[in-house]
Design a protein around this motif. Sequence first.
Motif, PDB file in Angstrom:
ATOM      1  N   PHE A 104       0.855  -1.186   0.000  1.00  7.83           N
ATOM      2  CA  PHE A 104       0.000   0.000   0.000  1.00  7.83           C
ATOM      3  C   PHE A 104       0.890   1.236   0.000  1.00  7.83           C
ATOM      4  CE2 PHE A 104      -3.280   2.956   0.875  1.00  7.83           C
ATOM      5  CZ  PHE A 104      -4.519   2.313   0.719  1.00  7.83           C
ATOM      6  N   ALA A 117      -1.680  -0.292   7.457  1.00  4.28           N
ATOM      7  CA  ALA A 117      -1.555  -0.759   6.085  1.00  4.28           C
ATOM      8  C   ALA A 117      -0.364  -1.699   5.896  1.00  4.28           C
ATOM      9  CB  ALA A 117      -1.449   0.427   5.138  1.00  4.28           C
ATOM     10  N   VAL A 118       0.712  -1.519   6.659  1.00  5.27           N
ATOM     11  CA  VAL A 118       1.848  -2.432   6.501  1.00  5.27           C
ATOM     12  C   VAL A 118       1.600  -3.739   7.254  1.00  5.27           C
ATOM     13  CG1 VAL A 118       3.567  -0.627   6.151  1.00  5.27           C
ATOM     14  CG2 VAL A 118       3.176  -1.523   8.464  1.00  5.27           C
ATOM     15  N   PHE A 127       0.794   5.564  -0.060  1.00  6.22           N
ATOM     16  CA  PHE A 127      -0.088   6.710   0.213  1.00  6.22           C
ATOM     17  C   PHE A 127       0.386   7.972  -0.490  1.00  6.22           C
ATOM     18  CE2 PHE A 127      -0.032   4.033   3.936  1.00  6.22           C
ATOM     19  CZ  PHE A 127      -1.358   3.917   4.268  1.00  6.22           C
ATOM     20  N   ARG A 134      16.685  10.115  19.232  1.00  5.43           N
ATOM     21  CA  ARG A 134      17.037   8.704  19.050  1.00  5.43           C
ATOM     22  C   ARG A 134      18.474   8.435  19.464  1.00  5.43           C
ATOM     23  NH1 ARG A 134      15.108   5.356  14.943  1.00  5.43           N
ATOM     24  NH2 ARG A 134      17.232   5.168  14.267  1.00  5.43           N
ATOM     25  N   ALA A 172      -1.742   9.957   9.199  1.00  4.65           N
ATOM     26  CA  ALA A 172      -1.201   9.213   8.056  1.00  4.65           C
ATOM     27  C   ALA A 172      -0.251   8.120   8.534  1.00  4.65           C
ATOM     28  CB  ALA A 172      -0.463  10.165   7.117  1.00  4.65           C
ATOM     29  N   VAL A 173       0.519   8.426   9.594  1.00  3.66           N
ATOM     30  CA  VAL A 173       1.469   7.446  10.118  1.00  3.66           C
ATOM     31  C   VAL A 173       0.716   6.284  10.762  1.00  3.66           C
ATOM     32  CG1 VAL A 173       3.252   7.096  11.865  1.00  3.66           C
ATOM     33  CG2 VAL A 173       3.318   9.122  10.412  1.00  3.66           C
ATOM     34  N   THR A 185      14.757   4.622  10.413  1.00  3.25           N
ATOM     35  CA  THR A 185      15.587   4.933   9.237  1.00  3.25           C
ATOM     36  C   THR A 185      14.927   4.356   7.992  1.00  3.25           C
ATOM     37  OG1 THR A 185      16.822   2.885   9.435  1.00  3.25           O
ATOM     38  CG2 THR A 185      17.718   4.777  10.602  1.00  3.25           C
ATOM     39  N   ALA A 232      -0.661   4.214   8.039  1.00  2.00           N
ATOM     40  CA  ALA A 232       0.440   3.454   7.447  1.00  2.00           C
ATOM     41  C   ALA A 232       0.754   2.238   8.303  1.00  2.00           C
ATOM     42  CB  ALA A 232       1.671   4.342   7.305  1.00  2.00           C
ATOM     43  N   LEU A 258       6.988   7.360  19.071  1.00  2.00           N
ATOM     44  CA  LEU A 258       6.830   8.734  18.589  1.00  2.00           C
ATOM     45  C   LEU A 258       6.395   9.675  19.709  1.00  2.00           C
ATOM     46  CD1 LEU A 258       5.215   8.220  15.075  1.00  2.00           C
ATOM     47  CD2 LEU A 258       7.488   9.095  15.607  1.00  2.00           C
ATOM     48  N   GLU A 312      14.998   0.640   8.139  1.00  2.00           N
ATOM     49  CA  GLU A 312      14.045   0.127   9.141  1.00  2.00           C
ATOM     50  C   GLU A 312      12.604   0.241   8.648  1.00  2.00           C
ATOM     51  OE1 GLU A 312      16.659   1.127  13.172  1.00  2.00           O
ATOM     52  OE2 GLU A 312      15.274   2.612  12.369  1.00  2.00           O
ATOM     53  N   ASP A 365       0.324  10.860   1.132  1.00  2.00           N
ATOM     54  CA  ASP A 365       1.159  11.536   2.141  1.00  2.00           C
ATOM     55  C   ASP A 365       2.234  10.601   2.694  1.00  2.00           C
ATOM     56  OD1 ASP A 365      -0.919  10.152   3.280  1.00  2.00           O
ATOM     57  OD2 ASP A 365      -1.892  11.933   4.102  1.00  2.00           O
ATOM     58  N   ILE A 366       2.534   9.548   1.929  1.00  2.00           N
ATOM     59  CA  ILE A 366       3.687   8.669   2.107  1.00  2.00           C
ATOM     60  C   ILE A 366       3.645   7.858   3.400  1.00  2.00           C
ATOM     61  CG2 ILE A 366       6.214   8.481   2.130  1.00  2.00           C
ATOM     62  CD1 ILE A 366       6.129  11.198   0.466  1.00  2.00           C
ATOM     63  N   GLY A 367       3.500   8.573   4.580  1.00  2.00           N
ATOM     64  CA  GLY A 367       3.335   7.853   5.839  1.00  2.00           C
ATOM     65  C   GLY A 367       4.521   7.009   6.238  1.00  2.00           C
ATOM     66  N   LEU A 368       5.740   7.471   5.934  1.00  2.00           N
ATOM     67  CA  LEU A 368       6.922   6.781   6.466  1.00  2.00           C
ATOM     68  C   LEU A 368       6.954   7.001   7.971  1.00  2.00           C
ATOM     69  CD1 LEU A 368       9.717   7.615   3.859  1.00  2.00           C
ATOM     70  CD2 LEU A 368       8.296   5.561   4.026  1.00  2.00           C
ATOM     71  N   PHE A 369       7.492   6.015   8.718  1.00  2.00           N
ATOM     72  CA  PHE A 369       7.592   6.161  10.168  1.00  2.00           C
ATOM     73  C   PHE A 369       8.766   7.085  10.473  1.00  2.00           C
ATOM     74  CE2 PHE A 369       5.738   1.836   9.534  1.00  2.00           C
ATOM     75  CZ  PHE A 369       4.443   2.215   9.847  1.00  2.00           C
ATOM     76  N   PRO A 370       8.493   8.269  11.031  1.00  2.00           N
ATOM     77  CA  PRO A 370       9.549   9.292  11.127  1.00  2.00           C
ATOM     78  C   PRO A 370      10.666   8.930  12.095  1.00  2.00           C
ATOM     79  CG  PRO A 370       7.512  10.039  12.191  1.00  2.00           C
ATOM     80  CD  PRO A 370       7.192   8.746  11.506  1.00  2.00           C
ATOM     81  N   HIS A 371      10.403   7.975  13.031  1.00  2.00           N
ATOM     82  CA  HIS A 371      11.446   7.629  14.004  1.00  2.00           C
ATOM     83  C   HIS A 371      12.306   6.479  13.514  1.00  2.00           C
ATOM     84  CE1 HIS A 371       8.138   4.924  14.622  1.00  2.00           C
ATOM     85  NE2 HIS A 371       8.810   4.181  15.466  1.00  2.00           N
ATOM     86  N   LEU A 405      17.152   9.211   8.129  1.00  2.00           N
ATOM     87  CA  LEU A 405      15.777   9.343   8.609  1.00  2.00           C
ATOM     88  C   LEU A 405      14.936  10.014   7.527  1.00  2.00           C
ATOM     89  CD1 LEU A 405      16.407  10.462  12.297  1.00  2.00           C
ATOM     90  CD2 LEU A 405      15.445   8.290  11.531  1.00  2.00           C
ATOM     91  N   ARG A 447       9.005   0.062   0.574  1.00  2.00           N
ATOM     92  CA  ARG A 447       8.409  -0.529   1.769  1.00  2.00           C
ATOM     93  C   ARG A 447       7.192  -1.379   1.396  1.00  2.00           C
ATOM     94  NH1 ARG A 447       5.994   3.256   6.468  1.00  2.00           N
ATOM     95  NH2 ARG A 447       4.411   3.628   4.873  1.00  2.00           N
ATOM     96  N   ILE A 484       9.938  -3.309   7.683  1.00  2.00           N
ATOM     97  CA  ILE A 484       8.835  -3.502   8.636  1.00  2.00           C
ATOM     98  C   ILE A 484       8.021  -4.775   8.348  1.00  2.00           C
ATOM     99  CG2 ILE A 484       6.521  -2.609   9.193  1.00  2.00           C
ATOM    100  CD1 ILE A 484       8.249  -1.130  10.889  1.00  2.00           C
ATOM    101  N   THR A 485       7.456  -4.866   7.136  1.00  2.00           N
ATOM    102  CA  THR A 485       6.547  -5.981   6.877  1.00  2.00           C
ATOM    103  C   THR A 485       7.266  -7.339   6.883  1.00  2.00           C
ATOM    104  OG1 THR A 485       5.184  -4.431   5.647  1.00  2.00           O
ATOM    105  CG2 THR A 485       4.638  -6.747   5.420  1.00  2.00           C
TER     106      THR A 485
END
Lengths: 255, 514
Positions: free
Chosen positions: A80, B131-132, A82, B222, B124-125, A92, B128, B147, A95, A84-90, A133, A149, A99-100
Amino acid sequence: MIRLRDISKTYGGGPPALGPVNLAIEDRELAVLVGPSGCGKSTMLSLVNRLIEPSAGRIEIDGVDMALCDPVQLRRHIGFVFQDIGLFPHLTVAENIEITPGLLGWRRTDIDSRVLDLLKLVRLDPSHYAGRLPHELSGGEQQRVGIARALAARPKIMLMDEPFGALDPLVRDELGSEYRSIHDQLGITTILVTHDMTEAMLLADRIVVMRSGEIVQNGTPQALLDRPADSFVQSMIDTPRRRANQLAQMFGEAP
Amino acid sequence: MSGNAFAAALALLPDYLGQHVVLSASAVLLGSAISLPLAIAASRSRRLGGPVLAIASIVQTIPGLALLALFYPLLLVASNVTVALLGWRIPALGFLPALLALTLYSMLPILRNTVAGLSGIDPAVKTAARAVGMTSRQSLTMVELPLAAPVIMAGIRISAVWVIGTATLSTPVGQTSLGNYIFTGLQTENWAFVLFGCVAAASLALVVDRLLAIAETGFSRRSRKRLIAALGGILIVIAASLYPLVTMDVAEVTIGAKNFEEQYTLSALLADRLHKAGFRTARRADLGSTVVFRALASGEIDTYVDYSGTIWANEMHRTDSPGRKPVLMQVAQWLRTTRGITALGSLGFENAYVLSMRSDRAKTLGIRTLADLAVYAPNLTIGGDYEFFSRPEWKSMVNSYGLNFARQRTYQPTFMYRAVRDGDVDVIAAFSTDGRIAQYDLRLLADPKSALPPYDAMLLVSGKRAGDVRFLAALKPLIGKINLSAMQQANLMVDRDKRTPEEAAHWLAGRIVR
């Protein structure tokens, strides 16, 4: 094959936001859902991996009713992407991508080599990007990571919700055509949502035109150009055609 | 003198700081352990979230001292229940009420920041994460909590600073803390002590605040290095303050004291004698009259000095006044039969509540007795300690003489004497052994109708020590050995000469040997 049977979605007590609609998408097809904002195209996409549950009807993938699957397992096997992309900001870049596979319990060595392959596939130099990041990346680079991802666990199906909508036009065209070749190379089935008919024409095997929760026309780009179903489809096709003509006049070339 | 006071304060630091740190750290840990899951549940359910935050906000508006005071009666009730059901008593005094009150107090910032941190995450996060293919729990632990971590940590940091400050108020419920410097210093006008207590508590708060700030940036950047540094720093603070407590001998006997100089001095005297008899002792000061009495009855403290009239009026609810001897005998008998407390006897002096005025003012108005006072009372202001106006003796005095004052004010005893000296109040309910009666030239007003009972200082011992021969032998020599003038002089040493209660106790002990 992905098959939507009499699918509808109603929010609260209002009129249906979607459907009932019927739609079949063949394996290895890149299908584009196109239509104005609020036409139900994003809702339809989110129904496939059950981010949203349908109010009525059912969705089958290779003949299996998706309502019988565990939704969490289902989502791990469908990519999937998006707007607005929705990368996990915390996390890298590496990483985020792993995830999946991690959730699916892949071995560490398999995960590491998969991350390397994917970064190369989306044309990001692993030595330069793996440890960074998301906020250190440009919008286009972030969406490359988003695509990597989504592809990480080797899904057979990719769902993309306005994936290039937030990017500047140059990056958008480049990433669009790159994705088309990734799609062909991996032999996957993709459903992509956009409101941009030009993008749809350039990328799609099949275009599904939607308006007010209903499918207006479903066919190949050529079929749409040759036989628009009604004036709405006609006007949507006219926009890219008009632009192409304007450009041709400016540069003095035949279209 | 001030060097002396500093040395005295420093000698107490390992005990006070250690207990303060243990109490604060336990409260913040327990508060976090309750608040984090509660905040997570609250952030996932709007129906739970509103009420939880509202209740926490209300708790926060209760003054810290009141919250601490409320837990004492609550635990007293709980204690009676556990005694009846399980035959086992939960302590109503000391660590437990302080811990519970401070835990409640610690919760709001942690709750509020956790809810804010979790709800501030980009939707969105969160989409996400679904969704993953994350489950709701994986989304929480892998995405949302990491977070929100810097915001949550900021909440824990605020909470820790609040708790370290508020923990100084746990002294009156019988929990030793850095507040002991402040309460004792205020009572004995030992400002060096008050200042020492303030600086110690503020420094502790500052160090912990800095360390937790490092943890906070550790989460937001971090940086594992920062997290380890902060955690290490906190562990060092706790270990360093715990060390003297662990190596210190566990007290076998606890000596109670109320909240004025004479009680500090007497408890120091008792502690010294028991120590010399080979007991490991601890003292709990600044307890209210009822609190200290209940603590003795339940065995949480082993001994203290009370006054016959206090028990006569407050516990036995007697309003008559048959004279010193009969009151002493009846109180002793009542204590033995109804509370299992042994009264070893009278120390030899009386410390009564006596209404007193400045001599010059009394002379001008021609007031010698409470009957004379009643005539002028409607134009006068009376001052008393915190307990006085709610005690039955006051009501009986009012009824006997028809006293009707224009205003009444309550004071910490030290300030009450100053108030009458400076003319802020006209009459005070003084303690008859107080050295400041002579120092400020106060006239004691006679009580011809005997509205007040006698107040002989009685040495009381809890039921569990009644058969302890060594214990009783250490205390018995004090009976009948302290006369009024000795006690007055000892009190004056503390009040006027700024000697410590321990020095006064040492001086008193010397008088007894002779």
